[in-house]
Write a protein that holds these residues in place. Structure first.
Motif, PDB file in Angstrom:
ATOM      1  N   ALA A  63      -1.988   4.248  11.178  1.00  0.00           N
ATOM      2  CA  ALA A  63      -2.866   4.451  10.115  1.00  0.00           C
ATOM      3  C   ALA A  63      -3.711   3.118   9.666  1.00  0.00           C
ATOM      4  O   ALA A  63      -3.426   1.883  10.011  1.00  0.00           O
ATOM      5  CB  ALA A  63      -1.933   4.750   8.861  1.00  0.00           C
ATOM      6  N   VAL A  64      -4.866   3.333   8.973  1.00  0.00           N
ATOM      7  CA  VAL A  64      -5.720   2.135   8.413  1.00  0.00           C
ATOM      8  C   VAL A  64      -5.729   2.602   6.779  1.00  0.00           C
ATOM      9  O   VAL A  64      -5.864   3.675   6.324  1.00  0.00           O
ATOM     10  CB  VAL A  64      -6.897   2.163   8.993  1.00  0.00           C
ATOM     11  N   ALA A  65      -5.231   1.520   6.026  1.00  0.00           N
ATOM     12  CA  ALA A  65      -5.254   1.710   4.547  1.00  0.00           C
ATOM     13  C   ALA A  65      -6.206   0.558   3.968  1.00  0.00           C
ATOM     14  O   ALA A  65      -6.222  -0.610   4.434  1.00  0.00           O
ATOM     15  CB  ALA A  65      -3.886   1.507   4.060  1.00  0.00           C
ATOM     16  N   LEU A  66      -6.642   0.750   2.884  1.00  0.00           N
ATOM     17  CA  LEU A  66      -7.416  -0.096   1.997  1.00  0.00           C
ATOM     18  C   LEU A  66      -6.316  -0.543   0.981  1.00  0.00           C
ATOM     19  O   LEU A  66      -5.826   0.135   0.266  1.00  0.00           O
ATOM     20  CB  LEU A  66      -8.609   0.464   1.177  1.00  0.00           C
ATOM     21  N   LEU A  67      -6.124  -1.863   0.867  1.00  0.00           N
ATOM     22  CA  LEU A  67      -5.087  -2.430   0.007  1.00  0.00           C
ATOM     23  C   LEU A  67      -5.719  -2.430  -1.371  1.00  0.00           C
ATOM     24  O   LEU A  67      -6.757  -2.486  -1.750  1.00  0.00           O
ATOM     25  CB  LEU A  67      -4.903  -4.033   0.324  1.00  0.00           C
ATOM     26  N   PRO A  68      -4.839  -1.989  -2.277  1.00  0.00           N
ATOM     27  CA  PRO A  68      -5.402  -1.720  -3.699  1.00  0.00           C
ATOM     28  C   PRO A  68      -5.689  -3.143  -4.125  1.00  0.00           C
ATOM     29  O   PRO A  68      -5.172  -4.221  -3.875  1.00  0.00           O
ATOM     30  CB  PRO A  68      -4.046  -1.202  -4.469  1.00  0.00           C
ATOM     31  N   ARG A  69      -6.525  -3.207  -5.324  1.00  0.00           N
ATOM     32  CA  ARG A  69      -6.982  -4.382  -5.868  1.00  0.00           C
ATOM     33  C   ARG A  69      -6.010  -4.715  -6.739  1.00  0.00           C
ATOM     34  O   ARG A  69      -5.417  -3.780  -7.735  1.00  0.00           O
ATOM     35  CB  ARG A  69      -8.459  -4.045  -6.635  1.00  0.00           C
ATOM     36  N   ARG A  70      -5.702  -5.948  -6.954  1.00  0.00           N
ATOM     37  CA  ARG A  70      -4.613  -6.503  -7.956  1.00  0.00           C
ATOM     38  C   ARG A  70      -5.532  -7.027  -9.248  1.00  0.00           C
ATOM     39  O   ARG A  70      -6.557  -7.525  -9.147  1.00  0.00           O
ATOM     40  CB  ARG A  70      -3.942  -7.539  -7.234  1.00  0.00           C
ATOM     41  N   ALA A  71      -4.871  -6.584 -10.258  1.00  0.00           N
ATOM     42  CA  ALA A  71      -5.597  -7.068 -11.514  1.00  0.00           C
ATOM     43  C   ALA A  71      -5.416  -8.383 -11.928  1.00  0.00           C
ATOM     44  O   ALA A  71      -4.436  -9.009 -11.196  1.00  0.00           O
ATOM     45  CB  ALA A  71      -5.029  -6.123 -12.739  1.00  0.00           C
ATOM     46  N   ALA A 102       0.862  -1.178   0.033  1.00  0.00           N
ATOM     47  CA  ALA A 102      -0.076  -0.032   0.084  1.00  0.00           C
ATOM     48  C   ALA A 102       0.907   1.080   0.051  1.00  0.00           C
ATOM     49  O   ALA A 102       2.087   1.038   0.238  1.00  0.00           O
ATOM     50  CB  ALA A 102      -0.753  -0.048   1.347  1.00  0.00           C
ATOM     51  N   SER A 103       0.166   2.399  -0.223  1.00  0.00           N
ATOM     52  CA  SER A 103       0.951   3.578  -0.231  1.00  0.00           C
ATOM     53  C   SER A 103      -0.116   4.635   0.466  1.00  0.00           C
ATOM     54  O   SER A 103      -1.063   4.435   0.997  1.00  0.00           O
ATOM     55  CB  SER A 103       1.251   3.913  -1.511  1.00  0.00           C
ATOM     56  N   TRP A 104       0.461   5.796   0.603  1.00  0.00           N
ATOM     57  CA  TRP A 104      -0.265   7.071   1.191  1.00  0.00           C
ATOM     58  C   TRP A 104      -1.508   7.072   0.637  1.00  0.00           C
ATOM     59  O   TRP A 104      -2.779   7.396   1.186  1.00  0.00           O
ATOM     60  CB  TRP A 104       0.461   8.039   1.380  1.00  0.00           C
ATOM     61  N   SER A 105      -1.854   7.023  -0.802  1.00  0.00           N
ATOM     62  CA  SER A 105      -2.826   7.107  -1.328  1.00  0.00           C
ATOM     63  C   SER A 105      -3.940   6.235  -1.218  1.00  0.00           C
ATOM     64  O   SER A 105      -5.097   6.370  -1.498  1.00  0.00           O
ATOM     65  CB  SER A 105      -2.586   7.275  -2.915  1.00  0.00           C
ATOM     66  N   ASP A 106      -3.587   4.899  -0.441  1.00  0.00           N
ATOM     67  CA  ASP A 106      -4.473   4.107  -0.036  1.00  0.00           C
ATOM     68  C   ASP A 106      -5.057   4.002   1.426  1.00  0.00           C
ATOM     69  O   ASP A 106      -5.854   3.528   1.775  1.00  0.00           O
ATOM     70  CB  ASP A 106      -3.961   2.737   0.060  1.00  0.00           C
TER      71      ASP A 106
END
Length: 130
Positions: free
Chosen positions: A122-130, A68-72
């Motif tokens: 922090a709490v982040a939503l993991l990006p969806r993998r294609a 993840a990153s800050w945008s997540d």
């Protein structure tokens, strides 16, 4: 869904019975990060600006270990020993996050581990993998 423990040597190791982060149900939940240098194992020298920079670097590494990153990031909590430090913490925080704008709570607390001035999780939503 099983929980997955996060571990990275680029952020401080847990100094108690907890994990640097946990992945659960598509989210990553970080432990609160303090300004502990992961290589030296010591609190960074300096004041609130230097401590906040180290905290943000530590958080970024835990997020990176999760993919993840800050945008997540959807939510952070900032714990300050002194609310008068908020403007300087906010500048460092904004610089680290770039254009990301997660929800945030900031609270003043009477004490933090090892006498530090700031801790952030922090709490982040993991990006969806294609």
């Amino acid at each position: 869904m099983p929980l997955k423990k996060l571990t990275t040597d680029k952020a401080p190791s847990a100094i108690g019975p907890y994990s640097q982060g946990i992945i659960a149900n598509g989210f990553v939940f970080t432990a609160g990060q303090i300004p502990l240098d992961p290589v030296a194992g010591k609190i960074v020298d300096g004041g609130i600006v230097e401590q906040t920079n180290r905290v943000m670097e530590n958080l970024q590494e835990v997020l990176r270990a999760a993919g993840a990153s800050w945008s997540d990031v959807v939510k952070t909590t900032v714990y300050l020993h002194d609310m008068n430090d908020f403007p300087r913490v906010n500048e460092v925080y904004a610089r680290a996050l770039g254009t990301a704008r997660p929800a945030r709570s900031t609270v003043q607390v009477s004490a933090l581990p090892r006498g530090v001035l700031v801790e952030i999780d922090a709490v982040a939503l993991l990006p969806r993998r294609a």
